[in-house]
Design an enzyme around this catalytic site. Sequence first.
Site, short mmCIF file in Angstrom:
data_model
loop_
_atom_site.label_atom_id
_atom_site.label_comp_id
_atom_site.label_asym_id
_atom_site.label_seq_id
_atom_site.Cartn_x
_atom_site.Cartn_y
_atom_site.Cartn_z
N GLU A 1 4.32 74.27 -25.47
CA GLU A 1 4.56 72.82 -25.54
C GLU A 1 3.45 72.00 -24.88
OE1 GLU A 1 8.68 72.75 -24.16
OE2 GLU A 1 9.27 72.53 -26.25
N GLU B 1 11.83 80.33 -29.70
CA GLU B 1 13.00 79.99 -28.89
C GLU B 1 14.11 79.63 -29.86
OE1 GLU B 1 12.24 77.01 -25.85
OE2 GLU B 1 10.30 77.91 -25.40
C1 GAL Z 1 11.96 74.32 -24.93
C2 GAL Z 1 10.99 74.75 -23.86
C3 GAL Z 1 11.62 75.61 -22.82
C4 GAL Z 1 12.92 75.04 -22.38
C5 GAL Z 1 13.82 74.86 -23.56
C6 GAL Z 1 15.13 74.23 -23.22
O1 GAL Z 1 11.52 73.17 -25.52
O2 GAL Z 1 9.92 75.45 -24.41
O3 GAL Z 1 10.73 75.71 -21.75
O4 GAL Z 1 12.71 73.81 -21.80
O5 GAL Z 1 13.21 74.00 -24.46
O6 GAL Z 1 15.78 74.79 -22.17
#
Ligand code: GAL
Length: 975
Positions: free
Chosen positions: A417, A493
């Site tokens: 990010e 993620e």
């Molecule tokens: C994503 C990020 C993570 C964490 C997650 C939400 O956008 O890469 O570091 O923040 O969201 O918990």
Amino acid sequence: MDTRPAHDGHPYEEDRSPGHGTLPARVWYAASDAARLSLNGTWAFRLSDTAEGTGTAFTEDTADLSDWARVRVPGHWVLQGHGAPAYTNIVYPIPVDPPRVPTENPTGDHRLDFDLPGDWPQDGETLLRFEGVDSCARVWLNGHELGWFTGSRLPHEFAVGHLLRPRGNVLAVRVHQWSAGSYLEDQDMWWLPGIFRDVTLLHRPDGAPCDFFVHAGYDHLTGRGTLRVACDVAGRILVPELGLDVRVGEETSAPVEPWSAESPRLYHGELITAGERVPLRIGFRTVRVENGVFTANGRRILFRGVNRHEFHPETGRAVDLETMRRDVLLMKRHNINAVRTSHYPPHPAFLDLCDELGLWVIDEADLETHGFCYFPDWRGNPVADERWTPALIDRARRMVERDKNHPSVVIWSLGNECGAGQGLSAMAAWIRERDPSRPLHYENDYSYRDSDFYSRMYAPHDEVEAIGRGEEQPLEDPEADARRRSLPLLLVEYAHAMGNGPGGLADYQRLFETYERCQGGFVWEWIDHGLPKRTADGRPYYAYGGDFGEDVHDGNFVCDGLLFPDRSPSPGLIEYKKVIEPVRITGDSAAGTITVTNRHDFSALDHLSFTWAFEVEGEETATGTLAVPSLDPGTSAVVPLPDPPHARAGEAVWTIRAGLRADTPWAPRGHLVAWAQLPARPRPLPERPAVLLPPLAEAGNIHLGPAVFHATTGELRSLNGLDLRQGPRLDVWRAPTDNDLGGPWLGDARLAMRWRKLGLHRLQHRVDSISTADRALTVRTRVAPAATDLGLYAAYHWSADDERLLLTVTVTPDGEWPVPLPRLGLLLGLPASCDHATWYGGGPGEAYPDTRAASRLGRYSMNVDDMQTPYVRPQENGARPDVRWAELCAAGGPGLRVTAGDAPFWFTARRWSDVQLDAARHTTDLEPGDTVWVHLDRSVQGIGTESCGPGPLPQYRLTVAPTTFSLVLTAPGAN
Ligand code: GAL
């Protein structure tokens, strides 16, 4: 006076460059025959409010440290009684003015006085190595300034041989919490300054290598491994097991067993140079992105992954070796095969464990600049400002050089990010040049010019499906679009494991198993980062953002892991284990067969043994083994079940289990890997009583069989002599889960906001009529919150024989309900003594409509306290699905049994009300009262993953509709 070295008029901690005086990046290895000395231990410590500190006299031998404190190194001073931790997700907790940082800059001076061991070698060089210091360190040895560095989760070394003396060495390290480097480290975690990884002195004998690169590939067509070790000094490489003895730089090949996460075959070798012998652990494997698919050793693999931050509740990111091993073992035991080291390279020993025990690793550079996303076009973003490029390349280089010899590392990630910018391309170019053998990953630049994956976060199921089919929305630039279409999809993620959930895992898995291009994903995240705290009266709980007086913070968003802070598995991890099991068992009990599908990427099934159990109403009546042929990955076999054993009447199921046949390095023999249940005989519905009794009015009460009702409210007051604190009545509320609450960016659209606005937490029950007919009592009500004309008509129809009370509830919506309901069912209150639960239904843990894959039909018994899931921020939890009957009893005393009518119910019991649960911020806010509250729900709303990602899929939403359900209430033990 400020004696800090300055650059461009700013002190060094505000310099964009990565440091000064450190040695070039190089390899890490755990051991060799060269001497090393750990400098971990107790150091003297003094905290100052500003970067200037209290002068630099402490670096001198003669400094007076009598009033200094002591801290543990590795460690974070804020977790050792000096200052406080702080949590933010995206926003920077400091004014954003890169590379400047606040004058108030907690600065920890550290000092260690040490002697060299008597046999410390005199020749060669000695390096002082820091594995991780957050966020900027300036270092002196014996009064000489060595330099400074940033890059918190990366190694930094200084040459110190000429400064060392046999006794009385003085190592002084000044650590600033804030530095220019902080702008590159906005990684959604606690801000935790300190020397949090090992400090070591490494002897470098004359003729020892500075660096070496083990290139070990595998050709799946020939079954041969190739090996070449590049090194800056001459030497030989021995691999006795393969009979190899080659020179540095020479390529050789031999038939080998390849390395994979499933079979992490390592060959022990040795690099022998004039000055040092270094043990090598060589894993032969080749990874590629070819024809739009990521392959390892020529096969498509599926990532069943998890994002891992380093975290220990007591020591923060100073994680000891035992904890690292525990993490890997827990992952392996829960069928996880991959880990992304979000969002920085982990302690290097963690990667040794991944090599040894078998996990695919995405190693990520120590980089995130997410806080710039709030400014137009990410104004000021370091990755788009070439003045930062040297620091970015330094971060890429230090990661790659340190970790390049790990077979487990199969993908390099540029960071997390950071938006887009040429700095990322510079990192990518450097890595591609240095190590063309591994694909690159980066998610946040949607042109994917520097990524070999089409990487997405939290993409909803339908988007994943569209990408799987190759039907994604085109990019504007046709060239970029064509490139993206050629890439495999990775959900780097997904499934945000915050609080209760994540929901929808099984639905994602189906997509990953259907579309070749969808190569799985990495659940966010591994562990809740809750920090232990105590209430004023000494009761322990886990704290989150805001609990340390932070002005700016993101609350419990830091508790979004599959493990609780103490590393006990949450229901989310149990669910994930089931969803990603590498053996799928389905069946057709009518045909008397099961189908076993091997979903491993490489392994056959020889390591598993299969058993069956025949269970009647949750009791095992017979067991046996099943002969399952050893299947190649991706293939299935139909296996006959034995004839159903003779057993007593009642609902019956087959439970099939696949467990480890022998001990493995990661779990003992018998460890359960996969399982399934198949219905064998259906549940007989409760019999209708032959004779129904008439209701009798008496002294403000209505008596019906074993029950007494209030004559004017129609509420059930007692049953078989057990006084109820509240009779069953319609309820639709739940204490919102983190996923009901949704990500803060969703505003009022969030489900929990809509529920609360509608007033579902404050229903009023109006009694419209109480009628007694011949052999029944009917209570008609309208249930609705204030200030709306929406409502639910609920009619309770009661009948009874001597022992049993039958209830049929009919719910009819009044008006068009615009939202799904949290739940639809009955809430009743029992005396607090009725705290022992036994049920026949789903368990042993909680489940909701989209988190129920791991729920197994059985008979369970536990105290109400043990039915609670201790989410760090209290919220709805603990429902058991598919319940046929449930009992709540006092020890040796009275109680209640509820049997399902035609459809099973959801069963939840707790010692506090939903209002109390809703109001609680921490587990210690929940105080048992005089009531055990029991929910008997016809339906409950799914969970989804909207705390970051999509809400529940339509099929898991509790849409308001006319509903009828029935229950039988009796004393415990009755039927
Ligand atoms: C994503 C990020 C993570 C964490 C997650 C939400 O956008 O890469 O570091 O923040 O969201 O918990």
